[in-house]
Design an enzyme around this catalytic site. Sequence first.
Site, PDB file in Angstrom:
ATOM      1  N   TYR A  12     -69.389 -19.636  52.862  1.00 44.24           N
ATOM      2  CA  TYR A  12     -70.457 -19.068  52.031  1.00 44.24           C
ATOM      3  C   TYR A  12     -71.101 -20.157  51.190  1.00 44.24           C
ATOM      4  O   TYR A  12     -70.537 -21.227  50.979  1.00 44.24           O
ATOM      5  CB  TYR A  12     -69.956 -17.916  51.153  1.00 44.24           C
ATOM      6  CG  TYR A  12     -69.319 -18.305  49.836  1.00 44.24           C
ATOM      7  CD1 TYR A  12     -70.060 -18.328  48.660  1.00 44.24           C
ATOM      8  CD2 TYR A  12     -67.971 -18.637  49.755  1.00 44.24           C
ATOM      9  CE1 TYR A  12     -69.478 -18.676  47.459  1.00 44.24           C
ATOM     10  CE2 TYR A  12     -67.383 -18.972  48.556  1.00 44.24           C
ATOM     11  CZ  TYR A  12     -68.143 -18.995  47.404  1.00 44.24           C
ATOM     12  OH  TYR A  12     -67.564 -19.341  46.199  1.00 44.24           O
ATOM     13  N   CYS A  13     -72.323 -19.890  50.757  1.00 39.07           N
ATOM     14  CA  CYS A  13     -73.063 -20.773  49.860  1.00 39.07           C
ATOM     15  C   CYS A  13     -73.838 -19.866  48.896  1.00 39.07           C
ATOM     16  O   CYS A  13     -73.411 -18.744  48.641  1.00 39.07           O
ATOM     17  CB  CYS A  13     -73.979 -21.707  50.645  1.00 39.07           C
ATOM     18  SG  CYS A  13     -75.245 -20.856  51.614  1.00 39.07           S
ATOM     19  N   GLN A  14     -74.967 -20.314  48.400  1.00 36.10           N
ATOM     20  CA  GLN A  14     -75.723 -19.494  47.457  1.00 36.10           C
ATOM     21  C   GLN A  14     -76.491 -18.377  48.173  1.00 36.10           C
ATOM     22  O   GLN A  14     -76.484 -17.242  47.735  1.00 36.10           O
ATOM     23  CB  GLN A  14     -76.698 -20.368  46.660  1.00 36.10           C
ATOM     24  CG  GLN A  14     -77.298 -19.682  45.448  1.00 36.10           C
ATOM     25  CD  GLN A  14     -76.272 -19.438  44.366  1.00 36.10           C
ATOM     26  OE1 GLN A  14     -75.387 -20.240  44.127  1.00 36.10           O
ATOM     27  NE2 GLN A  14     -76.376 -18.303  43.704  1.00 36.10           N
TER      28      GLN A  14
END
Length: 179
Positions: A69-71
């Site tokens: 995951y990231c932003q």
Amino acid sequence: MANFIADQLQSIDATTLKQELDQDKITLIDVREPSEYAGEHIFGSISMPLSTFDPNKLPINNSKPFILYCQTSNRSSQAAQKLFAAGFKNITHLQGGLNAWKQAKYPTIVNKNVPISIMRQVQIIAGSLVLIGTLLGAFVSPNFLFLSGFVGAGLLFAGITNTCMMAQLLAKLPYNQRV
């Protein structure tokens, strides 16, 4: 959990991810930069920034699949491409990233004592450059308007491609590397 198809990036929604985390069924990998991770992250996630992402250093546990995951899910898609290139299959990421997680009202670990986010740094620098270019263009020489146009073109490119070169450069600065 998501259905896996070889060599295709699969998505998982925040609710399903929360259930998998609560049951300790997955390893969650955050591919945002160290300063972003230090400022806010999902409890139990492991930081592996995209700027230094190495598929060979992935904490593999054969009993638990990993989820990226990231932003927003852009950088996790880029990390997945690196994993596919390294021969990995069945890659999954959080659709909508940390934003989707927070929108679902799930908790995060927050530290207010870290540098401001990379995107805020980009906005401050880009805005300053446009303002300076415009003022210098109006009061010194019209040639300075090139600076504003150059920054505007960079922002347009970033919006179209969802890749911000200024953010990638800022992420490499020492104060953004501290965790």
